[in-house]
Scaffold this motif. Structure first.
Motif: not given
Length: 316
Positions: A152-166
């Protein structure tokens, strides 16, 4: 994966679910025909996932052979994951709790941006049992979720929804960390989670390809991915809710997931379908032989790419 109270090895993997509109499309997302075009998910490099597994193995080896709750190996594992995420711009939070007289930790990582009222989560448990390094259970899920976040960071992905990882602590003691997290959320913040995707044991050495059926939209997302690469799937039945998706589901959050099998034996029909042998999906389940040699690279690669596909699709 934790054991059931009867002692029988039970495993479950969960993937976040989303509410279907009357048209059959995902709430807050484009209709089905457009979703495929939106979901330009990148390949998740299996070599990178395996590099994370090698680090978790090294951590276990240096800390008494395991990465269990309340032990130095778990803390070192969490610090490794956190350091990777902090370096690429995630906002990380360490949440502490107590279980069995020992302090445990969850790691939560938020990617800046996206609609904070529509959250897609992907998670896995980071702890092992005390008897081994826990590389399939659950370094496999933890490493794939980490690599998805880094992608996500490497591709600078900008999703419509908020992304959270756990990454959850003390799953092996009864879903302690994930339950603590869910219980700590206000009803408003729970309602903001559109779906929780759980990945637990996705690189079993004698793998099957199991998809959870907790939610029709998420189930279809994963089935569509595997159909696209020509891999048949089955509905997951071995775990029956005994992984970190369960507290989310109990709280009304849509869930679902992937799983490649634990101590149950692969049937003759499944051997015909997927290859392998009519023995346990993971003969090293909860054992000292659950090391980096206890991973099927093809299963790890396919499930990792399916993880990325779901994250990109559901957050678009």
């Amino acid at each position: 994966m934790k054991l059931s109270v009867s002692g029988r090895a039970m495993v479950s993997v969960a993937v976040a679910t989303v509410t279907l509109l009357a048209t059959g499309s995902i709430a807050g997302a484009a209709p089905a025909p457009e979703r495929a075009a939106l979901a330009a998910a990148p390949d998740l490099p299996v070599a990178n996932v395996k590099a994370h597994l090698a680090q978790l193995q090294s951590i276990a080896t240096a800390n008494g052979g395991n990465r269990a709750h309340g032990r130095a190996g778990y803390t070192a594992s969490l610090n490794y994951v956190k350091g990777k995420l902090d370096a690429v711009g995630f906002t990380t939070t360490v949440q502490s709790f107590t279980s069995g007289g020992r302090t445990g930790y969850n790691l939560i990582a938020d990617w800046p941006g996206g609609n904070a009222n529509q959250v897609i989560m992907a998670g896995s448990h980071l702890d092992s049992v005390t008897s081994g390094a826990g590389i399939n259970d659950n370094g496999s899920g933890s490493s794939a979720v980490l690599e998805a976040a880094l992608t996500v960071a490497r591709t600078n992905y900008q999703p419509t929804k908020h992304l959270r990882f756990a990454w959850w602590g003390a799953e092996e003691l009864g879903l302690v960390g994930s339950r603590y997290y869910v219980n700590s959320l206000s009803s408003t913040n729970r309602a903001r989670i559109n779906g929780y995707l759980n990945f637990d044991m996705i690189g079993s050495p004698n793998p099957g390809y199991f998809v959870y059926d907790d939610d029709p939209a998420i189930e279809k997302t994963f089935k569509d991915y595997f159909a696209g690469i020509g891999v048949p799937t089955e509905i997951e039945t071995e775990g029956d809710g005994r992984s970190d998706h369960a507290p989310f589901k109990s709280a009304g959050v849509p869930v679902g997931g992937l799983f490649s099998g634990a101590s149950r034996a692969k049937t003759a029909a499944q051997v015909t379908k997927w290859g392998g042998t009519a023995t346990a999906f993971d003969r090293c389940y909860h054992s000292s032989c659950d090391t980096t040699s206890n991973i099927n690279d093809t299963a790890l690669d396919r499930n990792g790419d399916a993880l990325a596909y779901a994250v990109w699709t559901l957050s678009s």
